[in-house]
Design an enzyme around this catalytic site. Sequence first.
Site, PDB file in Angstrom:
ATOM      1  N   ASP A 106       0.825  -1.208   0.000  1.00  0.00           N
ATOM      2  CA  ASP A 106       0.000   0.000   0.000  1.00  0.00           C
ATOM      3  C   ASP A 106       0.861   1.261   0.000  1.00  0.00           C
ATOM      4  O   ASP A 106       2.047   1.213   0.348  1.00  0.00           O
ATOM      5  CB  ASP A 106      -0.886   0.026   1.252  1.00  0.00           C
ATOM      6  CG  ASP A 106      -1.898  -1.092   1.277  1.00  0.00           C
ATOM      7  OD1 ASP A 106      -2.355  -1.501   0.194  1.00  0.00           O
ATOM      8  OD2 ASP A 106      -2.244  -1.556   2.390  1.00  0.00           O
ATOM      9  N   TYR A 122       6.630  -9.811   7.444  1.00  0.00           N
ATOM     10  CA  TYR A 122       6.397  -8.377   7.604  1.00  0.00           C
ATOM     11  C   TYR A 122       6.679  -7.967   9.044  1.00  0.00           C
ATOM     12  O   TYR A 122       6.491  -8.752   9.977  1.00  0.00           O
ATOM     13  CB  TYR A 122       4.939  -8.018   7.302  1.00  0.00           C
ATOM     14  CG  TYR A 122       4.530  -8.068   5.857  1.00  0.00           C
ATOM     15  CD1 TYR A 122       4.487  -6.915   5.085  1.00  0.00           C
ATOM     16  CD2 TYR A 122       4.135  -9.272   5.264  1.00  0.00           C
ATOM     17  CE1 TYR A 122       4.072  -6.949   3.759  1.00  0.00           C
ATOM     18  CE2 TYR A 122       3.722  -9.321   3.939  1.00  0.00           C
ATOM     19  CZ  TYR A 122       3.698  -8.150   3.198  1.00  0.00           C
ATOM     20  OH  TYR A 122       3.292  -8.192   1.887  1.00  0.00           O
TER      21      TYR A 122
END
EC number: 5.4.99.12
Length: 255
Positions: free
Chosen positions: A43, A94
Amino acid sequence: MPYLYRIAYDGTLFYGFTGHPRSLEPHLRRALGDVLGRGSRTDPGVSAVGNVVMTSAKVQPAAANSKLPRGVWVWAAAEVPEGFNPRRARSRHYLYVAPHWGEDLDSMREAAELLAGTHDYASFVQRRGEPASTVTTIFSITVETRGDLVFLHFVGRGFRNKMIRKLAWAILAAGRGVLRKRDIADLLERPKPGAVPSAPAEGLVLLDIDYGVEFQVDYPSLRKAYRYFLWRYRYAAAHAAVFKAAGEALAAWEE
């Protein structure tokens, strides 16, 4: 023959990975040729050190980097067989970093334990485009605090749109007492799309995607990326110290 390239980038400089004129992918096309696939569509605001793109062109990382703007580097390459799908990774790793406002560590770890595993994560996904399965597997979620920060590590086979940021919000909310264990269990057992907000994008970085593929590292490019992120860190740390000193100076007036 397709080629995989590992890329690192400062996500605050681009409007996401793809789908926008100011996204990262148009720059990668100019440097590497048409992008046939990608490891993750991050994103806007999300950074990466281990994302991957696949193209049909063999390009030296240094040559690619000469065509890329500030804040993005190709630092490793590998040849892969025809039919290789970069979406099918062994695992993705992540890291989410958030300020620590006194959230209870045990409560956050209990929430993380509930959220790991194989579940329908529809409550923690923002759908885009055609409907896709929201069932996936998270191998592990670890929570630790260091000084004024909370570190959340997520390792799984694949994550859906906004999923990690929503999971991070839920774990932090559990630490604040906003969500209880039964609330989280209910979100997993009886999905409520749209019920969970997303944590800010700037706290998220993609550390690695594992394919079991041996990459050839271009060490000069790797070092350039490292120096950039170190430079960003030191300036951010200096700015943070200024704000901390200002706050402490104001607090002293209450004594």
